[in-house]
Design a protein around this motif. Structure first.
Motif, PDB file in Angstrom:
ATOM      1  N   UNK A 136       0.748  -1.532  -0.026  1.00  0.00           N
ATOM      2  CA  UNK A 136      -0.525  -0.046  -0.091  1.00  0.00           C
ATOM      3  C   UNK A 136       1.287   1.216   0.559  1.00  0.00           C
ATOM      4  N   UNK A 137       2.123   1.109   0.811  1.00  0.00           N
ATOM      5  CA  UNK A 137       3.141   2.364   0.657  1.00  0.00           C
ATOM      6  C   UNK A 137       3.113   2.981  -0.365  1.00  0.00           C
ATOM      7  N   UNK A 162      -5.317  -4.601   5.196  1.00  0.00           N
ATOM      8  CA  UNK A 162      -4.286  -3.413   5.026  1.00  0.00           C
ATOM      9  C   UNK A 162      -3.753  -2.506   3.410  1.00  0.00           C
ATOM     10  N   UNK A 163      -4.623  -3.080   2.832  1.00  0.00           N
ATOM     11  CA  UNK A 163      -4.289  -2.764   1.786  1.00  0.00           C
ATOM     12  C   UNK A 163      -5.505  -1.477   0.930  1.00  0.00           C
ATOM     13  N   UNK A 164      -6.945  -2.106   1.149  1.00  0.00           N
ATOM     14  CA  UNK A 164      -8.062  -1.173   0.444  1.00  0.00           C
ATOM     15  C   UNK A 164      -8.921  -1.465   1.569  1.00  0.00           C
ATOM     16  N   UNK A 166       1.395   4.342  -2.926  1.00  0.00           N
ATOM     17  CA  UNK A 166       0.774   5.198  -2.848  1.00  0.00           C
ATOM     18  C   UNK A 166       0.418   5.855  -3.272  1.00  0.00           C
ATOM     19  N   UNK A 167      -0.146   6.295  -4.279  1.00  0.00           N
ATOM     20  CA  UNK A 167      -0.398   7.836  -5.365  1.00  0.00           C
ATOM     21  C   UNK A 167       0.228   9.177  -4.439  1.00  0.00           C
ATOM     22  N   UNK A 227      -6.613   4.915  -4.337  1.00  0.00           N
ATOM     23  CA  UNK A 227      -7.807   4.880  -3.883  1.00  0.00           C
ATOM     24  C   UNK A 227      -8.911   5.541  -4.643  1.00  0.00           C
TER      25      UNK A 227
END
Lengths: 442, 355
Positions: B186-187, B295-297, B190-191, B210
């Motif tokens: 995710x990090x 954790x991701x979405x 991350x946009x 996101x």
């Protein structure tokens, strides 16, 4: 073989009995459990608070246990209750109010404290807080941590863009400011979208702008309430937020990143979030931060905002002397001195007028003006039916439906009006489930 | 028959020995085409290696001979049965019962609502979308995992000098907790702050998991695959090691290149392992990717990564809608059983266990 088995079983029984009888000598104090959802710095504050109480008298011991986040606490409580091992006190978020109220598992706090002869001036609790948690004229749970969203902003960014007075008080003007800040290259983004934006930018938006959110006074008058926010200014608000996201004026932090960091690091100029962020903003911000009131629509008399946060519920099924301990602890919580300490240590609002006056007399707000915004905003103007709190059943679930539909708007999957229509339809289905189960109980 | 000694009805001693050795070779997992056409003959007279026929041991096998009473085996099974009952059967039955109730979470109020929970679920667009998301997610993850793991396993033989390091690096993700893996992905993607997202944006790709559902779907599929490649890899490497080198060498002598050798010789021989992994990957995709999604979405945006098992959790433990959640877990179990049966029915047909 049988004999050995019997021996083994009886040995096991004996061991259990001995273990059960081994009561340590210090257990003469009455011990009660308090489950809470405060992690990190706030968790340390709760521990301090409990220590203050335990040191203040010799009869009772409160044991505070952090059971994870709000969802985990309410789930843990339900599981414990069903296993007949419920804690005495538990901190539950405002969205769980109806679930707790109609659970048949709780002791109303005002009744308990009256029965235990603790003199508490119930009328002194500040209106937006008391109103949220009062049912049939009595406080059902003990207000503990209450906050309200405010507008955090970066003074330097606004000054550089030529807005010396900070954010404008209306949405269209604020929009122009945020676009100007981005266009001039002063900041990457005008605002960072908080995780609980549905609370600050939709629910509180409706409250501040005097927009109806649900029928039957948002559920206060009956379980047959229905959502109506798809027919109000909320549609316009969601359209605006979508435009901001599209234009890069509003940044969604997403998973793996705390949206507050985008603000405290100076990447985004504003942040619509709880006043309870004071603790972490003060500690983490390397920027010239400040805060102000939430904006309103032009031509609308800005009303009060509403609270969020949690209260302490007392659960049924314990011994009388344990309820003595519970009552002593809750009455300790309501004292003005403790309220002021809690207010200063955490950023949550003081819960009684006395505590607010005390903090004011100390000159606390002169030194920390942003700390007063929440209190003043909560009590701004004359309250209307639209500006009081919310009382929906299954509120977590209906909020989730709203959030999912808003995500569909941001993802270009649905236009705002359709998404809000769908959110209202889904929300109403969920409300009907609650009504069906609890018919005649409210 | 006089004069026809060359056509003896009994096999010659040398022939018997040859057949027996062929059997021995077959027993070791080899398949040699020159001896395969011989029909299997039970050699009871003077064959050196009488192998038991399939199913021969069943009728008079260990079970009957040694356990005449049924009490002892039951007793020995008891601990395991107890564990199963406590952690599987009782909860499963309770979930089944809960699926027909509209209940207050504290259990003080409940109504029997027949199939209302199921009806509401099947009619809800959110649930239907969740079924499709789960199906696509599991398929994509499964195909990607087995392909990449297959490639890496195939390449293992070709890495000579740093093979130990190579294997270790591939196995490392297995040691990372799923939540940590999820947060890392995710990090990185991350946009606003993720280096990989920045690289993608520099390439002109408007990457934003996101907001954009398909970006989020790609992200969780990659994360789930990354986490599971090592599992498939271990099995595939082991299976490839069991392929007799002589066969591969023979194919090489016949002029087959490495890729051809892999597809026509090695792959059919590791068929059972591949099938086993396909089933395991399905189970993984269905149930064990929960932590990564969380954790991701969190199943978002707008339900784009809301797989069924995560929805069960969301509705049950976040929204405390126990009836719907129980109905969902019953349906989920049904889906898992059906999918596994389908795999055994249609995919296993093409798997040859005889080699």
């Amino acid at each position: 073989m049988m004999t050995t088995r019997k021996k083994f079983v009886s040995g096991l029984l004996a061991a259990c009995v001995t273990a059960g009888m081994a009561v340590p000598a210090w257990a003469q104090k009455v011990e009660v459990q308090f489950w809470h959802a405060m992690g990190g710095v706030l968790g340390e504050r709760v521990d301090e608070l409990v220590k203050k109480f335990n040191d203040s008298q010799a009869k009772y011991t409160v044991v505070a246990v952090n059971k994870g986040n709000y969802d985990e606490v309410i789930n843990g409580t339900i599981a414990a209750y069903r296993a007949k091992k419920a804690p005495h006190m538990v901190q539950i978020y405002e969205r769980g109010f109806m679930t707790m109220l109609l659970s048949d598992a709780i002791v109303p706090v005002q009744d308990l404290l009256t029965e235990k002869k603790h003199a508490i001036d119930w009328s002194d609790f500040i209106k937006p807080v008391a109103g949220y948690y009062t049912y049939k004229g009595k406080l059902m749970s003990m207000p503990f941590n209450s906050s309200t969203p405010i507008l955090w902003y970066n003074k330097e960014h606004f000054a550089k863009a030529g807005f010396k007075d900070g954010p404008a008080p209306t949405w269209p003007e604020l929009e122009k400011q945020l676009y100007a800040i981005k266009a001039k290259g002063i900041a990457d983004c005008g605002s960072s979208l908080a995780g609980d934006y549905f609370w600050s930018l939709v629910e509180n938006y409706s409250v501040v702008n005097d927009q109806p959110f649900g029928t039957r006074s948002k559920g206060f008058d009956g379980l047959d309430t229905e959502f109506v926010y798809n027919k109000t200014l909320v549609v316009q608000q969601v359209t605006r937020l979508k435009k901001w996201v599209d234009d890069g004026v509003m940044q969604i932090a997403g998973q793996g990143l705390n949206p507050e960091q985008l603000y405290t690091s100076g990447k985004c100029s504003t942040f619509f979030a709880s006043t309870a962020a004071h603790g972490s903003v003060e500690r983490n911000a390397k920027i010239a931060w400040s805060a102000t009131y939430l904006p309103a629509e032009p031509g609308v008399t800005a009303r009060n905002s509403t609270i969020g946060g949690a209260t302490i519920w007392v659960l049924k099924g314990h011994k009388a002397e344990e309820y003595d301990a519970v009552a002593a602890f809750l009455s300790f919580l309501a004292s003005p001195e403790l309220q002021v300490w809690w207010h200063k240590a955490t950023g949550y609002v003081p819960l009684t007028n006395k505590a607010y006056q005390l903090a004011k007399q100390e000159g606390y707000y002169a030194a920390n003006p942003t700390r007063e915004i929440a209190v003043l905003q909560l009590s701004r103007g004359t309250p209307t039916a639209n500006s009081q709190g919310f009382r929906f059943g299954n509120f977590t679930q209906t909020t989730f439906a709203l959030r999912q539909e808003l995500e569909a708007v941001f993802a270009n999957k649905k236009p705002p009006q359709q998404a809000l229509d769908d959110a209202v339809r889904r929300g109403n289905d969920i409300l009907r489930q609650f009504e069906k189960l609890h018919a005649g109980k409210y | 028959m006089p004069g026809s000694t060359d056509r003896s009805p009994l096999p010659l001693a040398g022939e018997v020995a040859e057949r027996a050795s062929a059997r021995r070779v077959r027993a070791q997992g080899l398949h040699i085409s020159s001896v395969a056409p011989h029909p299997p003959i039970a050699l009871s007279r003077d064959g050196p290696l009488p192998l038991p026929r399939a199913g021969e041991g069943k009728a008079t096998g260990l079970k009957r001979a040694h356990f005449r009473h049924s009490r002892l085996p039951l007793l020995l099974l008891l601990p395991q049965l107890l564990v199963l009952a406590l952690f599987f059967f009782i909860p499963a039955l309770r979930a089944l019962a809960q699926a027909f109730l509209l209940a207050d979470p504290f259990g003080n109020r409940m109504q029997f609502v027949w199939f209302d929970n199921f009806r509401a679920l099947l009619a809800s667009p959110e649930y239907q979308s969740s079924v499709w998301v789960t199906l696509w997610f599991t398929l994509a993850q499964n195909a990607l995992t087995i392909t990449v793991a297959g490639l890496l396993a195939f390449a293992t033989d070709r890495v000579i000098r740093t093979r130990g390091l190579y294997r270790t690096v591939i196995l490392l993700p297995y040691a990372v907790a799923p939540v940590i893996a999820g947060i890392l992905w995710a990090f990185l993607f991350n946009p606003a702050v993720g280096p990989i997202a920045h690289a993608l944006q520099a390439l002109g790709i408007a990457w934003d998991p996101n907001r954009n559902g398909s970006d989020a779907f790609i992200l969780v599929t990659l994360a789930a695959t990354w986490k599971h490649i090592c599992y498939d890899y271990i099995f595939l490497v082991a299976a490839l090691l069991a392929v007799p080198p002589s066969l591969l060498e023979a194919a090489a002598v016949d002029g087959a290149g490495p890729t051809r050798r892999f597809f026509t010789v090695a792959l059919p021989m590791i068929g059972p392992t591949v099938f086993f992994l396909l089933v395991m990957n399905f189970v993984y995709g269905f149930f064990e990717t929960f932590a990564i999604i969380d954790a991701v979405t969190h199943g978002g945006p707008a339900g784009a990564t809301m797989i069924l098992v995560y929805k069960v959790y969301q509705d049950g433990f976040v929204h405390i809608d126990l009836g719907s959640s129980a109905a969902q877990s019953v349906l989920l179990m049904a889906f898992a059983i059906i999918l596994t049966l389908l795999q055994f029915r249609y995919v296993e047909r093409n798997v040859n266990y005889d080699v």
